[in-house]
Scaffold this motif. Structure first.
Motif, PDB file in Angstrom:
ATOM      1  N   ARG A   1      82.952 -70.009  88.542  1.00  0.00           N
ATOM      2  CA  ARG A   1      81.589 -70.503  88.360  1.00  0.00           C
ATOM      3  C   ARG A   1      81.117 -70.281  86.930  1.00  0.00           C
ATOM      4  N   ILE A   2      80.562 -71.317  86.341  1.00  0.00           N
ATOM      5  CA  ILE A   2      79.956 -71.205  85.026  1.00  0.00           C
ATOM      6  C   ILE A   2      78.449 -71.294  85.198  1.00  0.00           C
ATOM      7  N   THR A   3      77.746 -70.258  84.800  1.00  0.00           N
ATOM      8  CA  THR A   3      76.294 -70.269  84.874  1.00  0.00           C
ATOM      9  C   THR A   3      75.751 -71.130  83.741  1.00  0.00           C
ATOM     10  N   PRO A   4      74.843 -72.067  84.044  1.00  0.00           N
ATOM     11  CA  PRO A   4      74.319 -72.940  82.991  1.00  0.00           C
ATOM     12  C   PRO A   4      73.798 -72.150  81.796  1.00  0.00           C
TER      13      PRO A   4
ATOM     14  N   VAL B   1      67.701 -85.508 116.917  1.00  0.00           N
ATOM     15  CA  VAL B   1      66.723 -84.416 116.842  1.00  0.00           C
ATOM     16  C   VAL B   1      65.918 -84.511 115.548  1.00  0.00           C
ATOM     17  N   ILE B   2      66.587 -84.805 114.434  1.00  0.00           N
ATOM     18  CA  ILE B   2      65.938 -84.887 113.128  1.00  0.00           C
ATOM     19  C   ILE B   2      65.860 -86.360 112.724  1.00  0.00           C
ATOM     20  N   GLY B   3      64.673 -86.820 112.350  1.00  0.00           N
ATOM     21  CA  GLY B   3      64.439 -88.230 112.090  1.00  0.00           C
ATOM     22  C   GLY B   3      64.913 -88.725 110.744  1.00  0.00           C
ATOM     23  N   THR B   4      66.192 -88.646 110.507  1.00  0.00           N
ATOM     24  CA  THR B   4      66.798 -89.243 109.328  1.00  0.00           C
ATOM     25  C   THR B   4      68.212 -89.674 109.684  1.00  0.00           C
ATOM     26  N   HIS B   5      68.879 -90.361 108.760  1.00  0.00           N
ATOM     27  CA  HIS B   5      70.199 -90.915 109.025  1.00  0.00           C
ATOM     28  C   HIS B   5      71.174 -90.450 107.951  1.00  0.00           C
ATOM     29  N   ALA B   6      72.471 -90.525 108.259  1.00  0.00           N
ATOM     30  CA  ALA B   6      73.504 -90.091 107.319  1.00  0.00           C
ATOM     31  C   ALA B   6      74.645 -91.098 107.289  1.00  0.00           C
ATOM     32  N   ALA B   7      75.335 -91.136 106.155  1.00  0.00           N
ATOM     33  CA  ALA B   7      76.474 -92.035 106.023  1.00  0.00           C
ATOM     34  C   ALA B   7      77.452 -91.464 105.021  1.00  0.00           C
ATOM     35  N   MET B   8      78.728 -91.812 105.200  1.00  0.00           N
ATOM     36  CA  MET B   8      79.739 -91.431 104.241  1.00  0.00           C
ATOM     37  C   MET B   8      79.520 -92.179 102.927  1.00  0.00           C
ATOM     38  N   GLY B   9      79.877 -91.515 101.816  1.00  0.00           N
ATOM     39  CA  GLY B   9      79.758 -92.143 100.506  1.00  0.00           C
ATOM     40  C   GLY B   9      80.938 -91.763  99.633  1.00  0.00           C
ATOM     41  N   ARG B  10      81.002 -92.357  98.473  1.00  0.00           N
ATOM     42  CA  ARG B  10      82.086 -92.046  97.549  1.00  0.00           C
ATOM     43  C   ARG B  10      81.831 -90.755  96.787  1.00  0.00           C
ATOM     44  N   ARG B  11      80.589 -90.415  96.590  1.00  0.00           N
ATOM     45  CA  ARG B  11      80.232 -89.272  95.749  1.00  0.00           C
ATOM     46  C   ARG B  11      80.409 -87.960  96.506  1.00  0.00           C
ATOM     47  N   LEU B  12      81.116 -87.035  95.883  1.00  0.00           N
ATOM     48  CA  LEU B  12      81.283 -85.698  96.452  1.00  0.00           C
ATOM     49  C   LEU B  12      80.194 -84.781  95.921  1.00  0.00           C
ATOM     50  N   THR B  13      79.460 -84.166  96.821  1.00  0.00           N
ATOM     51  CA  THR B  13      78.474 -83.147  96.447  1.00  0.00           C
ATOM     52  C   THR B  13      79.139 -81.790  96.604  1.00  0.00           C
ATOM     53  N   LEU B  14      79.237 -81.062  95.501  1.00  0.00           N
ATOM     54  CA  LEU B  14      80.046 -79.847  95.486  1.00  0.00           C
ATOM     55  C   LEU B  14      79.433 -78.810  94.562  1.00  0.00           C
ATOM     56  N   GLY B  15      79.373 -77.555  95.025  1.00  0.00           N
ATOM     57  CA  GLY B  15      78.970 -76.482  94.133  1.00  0.00           C
ATOM     58  C   GLY B  15      78.143 -75.408  94.808  1.00  0.00           C
TER      59      GLY B  15
ATOM     60  N   LEU C   1      69.393 -66.392  98.215  1.00  0.00           N
ATOM     61  CA  LEU C   1      70.829 -66.210  98.441  1.00  0.00           C
ATOM     62  C   LEU C   1      71.596 -67.262  97.662  1.00  0.00           C
ATOM     63  N   VAL C   2      72.928 -67.116  97.664  1.00  0.00           N
ATOM     64  CA  VAL C   2      73.808 -68.124  97.088  1.00  0.00           C
ATOM     65  C   VAL C   2      74.592 -68.774  98.222  1.00  0.00           C
ATOM     66  N   GLY C   3      74.488 -70.089  98.314  1.00  0.00           N
ATOM     67  CA  GLY C   3      75.243 -70.848  99.301  1.00  0.00           C
ATOM     68  C   GLY C   3      76.137 -71.849  98.608  1.00  0.00           C
ATOM     69  N   HIS C   4      76.792 -72.695  99.397  1.00  0.00           N
ATOM     70  CA  HIS C   4      77.752 -73.645  98.828  1.00  0.00           C
ATOM     71  C   HIS C   4      77.651 -74.980  99.544  1.00  0.00           C
ATOM     72  N   GLU C   5      77.631 -76.060  98.772  1.00  0.00           N
ATOM     73  CA  GLU C   5      77.661 -77.416  99.315  1.00  0.00           C
ATOM     74  C   GLU C   5      79.027 -78.045  99.077  1.00  0.00           C
ATOM     75  N   PHE C   6      79.494 -78.817 100.068  1.00  0.00           N
ATOM     76  CA  PHE C   6      80.776 -79.514  99.938  1.00  0.00           C
ATOM     77  C   PHE C   6      80.792 -80.650 100.949  1.00  0.00           C
TER      78      PHE C   6
ATOM     79  N   SER D   1      70.910 -77.510 107.671  1.00  0.00           N
ATOM     80  CA  SER D   1      71.066 -77.651 106.227  1.00  0.00           C
ATOM     81  C   SER D   1      72.494 -78.025 105.880  1.00  0.00           C
ATOM     82  N   TYR D   2      72.681 -78.675 104.725  1.00  0.00           N
ATOM     83  CA  TYR D   2      74.018 -78.901 104.192  1.00  0.00           C
ATOM     84  C   TYR D   2      74.623 -77.596 103.653  1.00  0.00           C
ATOM     85  N   LEU D   3      73.801 -76.626 103.373  1.00  0.00           N
ATOM     86  CA  LEU D   3      74.245 -75.418 102.685  1.00  0.00           C
ATOM     87  C   LEU D   3      75.067 -74.521 103.606  1.00  0.00           C
ATOM     88  N   HIS D   4      76.296 -74.211 103.174  1.00  0.00           N
ATOM     89  CA  HIS D   4      77.096 -73.195 103.856  1.00  0.00           C
ATOM     90  C   HIS D   4      76.742 -71.833 103.270  1.00  0.00           C
TER      91      HIS D   4
END
Length: 457
Positions: free
Chosen positions: A95-98, A352-366, A385-390, A429-432
């Motif tokens: 990890r590189i801190t900005p 349960v939650i009023g939104t929708h999801a779909a696969m995409g080309r962009r990877l959200t990671l970090g 805390l520190v979590g992780h998206e992937f 949440s998306y956050l692990h």
């Protein structure tokens, strides 16, 4: 403390997963092997667990903090004869801190974990396209940081006997032993998917065959006894205790989704739930009904690969919706969030939650340094805390009527990101999050499960 070693590489894609997993299976023929993976990855530990016959665990100093690494290692290696730790990316990548630039060893890097534990490193080097230059490469990795001990090298993707001899001499001229030379082969790779490898549980018998092939490759081309002789005892540390400081409840049942669609769960999660007094009942949403329970945990995984089956589980959909409407707690991470929304790739989910999801080309990671925006069944407002998206999926909207955001964090661009959903006793949440880093959250969840359910939705 159990002696161990770290399998690392100069970069991703050099074959360290093949070497590490094959070595684990080869060693497991005569020893109890404790498998570990550096970082937040869920997929490699699944193969490690299959190779060793015991849970693969993660050593993540970013989410858990450096101070927990020794204890988590001691906990995971308890009862084993030797531990094998597979690294992440290149040896010094992390990890590189900005604003701080690159630091060696970087936070969360293989080098940092090796240094924290005091374990020797075996470097797997892909020697395609080089010969004498491998000596300079190894010398650089062995000398850039005195706290990281590169104790041996395994040459991978070797061509001819002459190629092996030249590469071996180049490395050993640097005073570092070559422990093996693996030829170029094409039949031991595990098939890829959009997030990396297909999970071991989903790939089933083919995964077992691939692991056996990896082990056979290691037995033929690596001096396993020499590798074992390099293993060293780590720095002394107090074993991590899931029950430490946790209030224990009684008569609580927590259902945890599992199986091919939802198998991204750290072993410590169940251990902490049980330490807090919960009886965990695992079930497969693809084939089974929701067990009678007081709370529901839906971990990460690949629901996008099973949308048609999930969409057809009307009985289970009604059961989970009734659970939510009764005010019973739900903890959903990443794939769990996707299952709770209205649709995934236009297939109906739980709604349960009023939104929708779909696969995409962009990877959200970090990694994300997140703050809880409101009180929930897991966290109190203001907790950090520190979590992780992937993930490759995206929501059509990060907001939903009647729901509050779970998290906020600062993006690289400087803007504030709001993510996740909380309402009543649901946290999605998306956050692990690594549960060992937030034992209080798991205890809080079990405490909420122990309360008499109130209709809050």
């Amino acid at each position: 403390m159990v002696a161990g070693l770290v399998i690392a590489a100069p970069a991703s894609g050099t074959g360290k997963t093949t070497v590490a997993t094959g070595l684990m299976r080869a060693l497991s023929r005569s020893r109890a092997v404790a498998p570990f993976k550096v970082g937040p990855d869920f997929i490699d530990p699944g193969y490690h667990g299959m190779a060793c016959g015991r849970a693969g665990r993660n050593l993540d100093s970013v989410m858990c903090g450096p101070e927990l690494i020794g204890g988590l290692y001691a906990h995971g290696a308890k009862g084993a004869d030797i531990a094998v730790v597979e690294g992440v990316m290149g040896l010094f990548d992390g990890r590189i801190t900005p604003g701080t630039g690159a630091v060696a060893p970087a936070a969360g890097s293989t080098a940092e974990i090796a240094a924290l534990l005091g374990l020797p490193v075996v470097l797997v080097v892909d020697v395609r396209g080089m010969s004498q230059s491998v000596g300079a490469l190894v010398r650089g990795f062995a000398t850039v940081d005195s706290g990281v001990a590169v104790a041996g090298v395994i040459l991978n993707k070797v061509g001819t006997d002459r190629h092996e001899a030249v590469c071996r001499q180049a490395v050993e001229d640097q005073g570092i032993p070559v422990l093996g030379a693996i030829p170029r082969v094409d039949d031991v790779e595990v098939p890829s998917r959009h997030l990396g490898l297909i999970t071991a549980e989903e790939h089933g018998h083919a995964a077992e065959s691939a692991i056996d092939a990896m082990a056979a490759l290691i037995r033929r081309h690596v001096d396993i006894d020499a590798v074992v002789r390099l293993a060293a005892e780590p720095a002394p540390s107090t074993e991590w205790d899931a029950a430490a400081g946790v209030e224990k409840r009684e008569n609580v049942v927590v259902a945890m989704a599992s199986g091919r669609a939802f198998n991204f769960a750290y072993p410590e999660h169940i251990e902490l739930l049980e330490a807090a007094g919960a009886r965990v009942r695992r079930f497969d949403p693809l084939t089974q009904d929701l067990p009678e329970c007081d709370g529901l945990v839906i971990p990460g995984g690949f629901p996008e690969e099973h949308v048609e089956v999930l969409a057809g589980r009307g009985r289970l959909r009604a059961q989970v919706r009734s659970h939510v409407e009764a005010g019973k707690p739900v903890h959903a991470e990443c794939a769990g969030l996707l299952w709770l929304v209205e649709t995934l790739d236009a297939h109906p989910m739980l709604g349960v939650i009023g939104t929708h999801a779909a696969m995409g080309r962009r990877l959200t990671l970090g990694y994300r340094e997140a703050v809880a925006l409101g009180d929930s069944v897991l966290f109190a407002a203001g907790e950090r805390l520190v979590g992780h998206e992937f993930h490759h999926t995206a929501l059509t909207s990060g907001r939903a009527p009647g729901w509050d955001s779970a998290w906020a964090w600062r993006a690289w661009s400087g803007e504030t990101v709001r993510e996740g959903f909380i309402r009543g006793n649901v946290h999605a949440s998306y956050l692990h999050v690594h549960p060992a880093a937030v034992p209080g959250a798991i205890s809080r969840f079990v405490g909420a499960c122990a309360q008499v359910p109130q209709k809050v939705m």
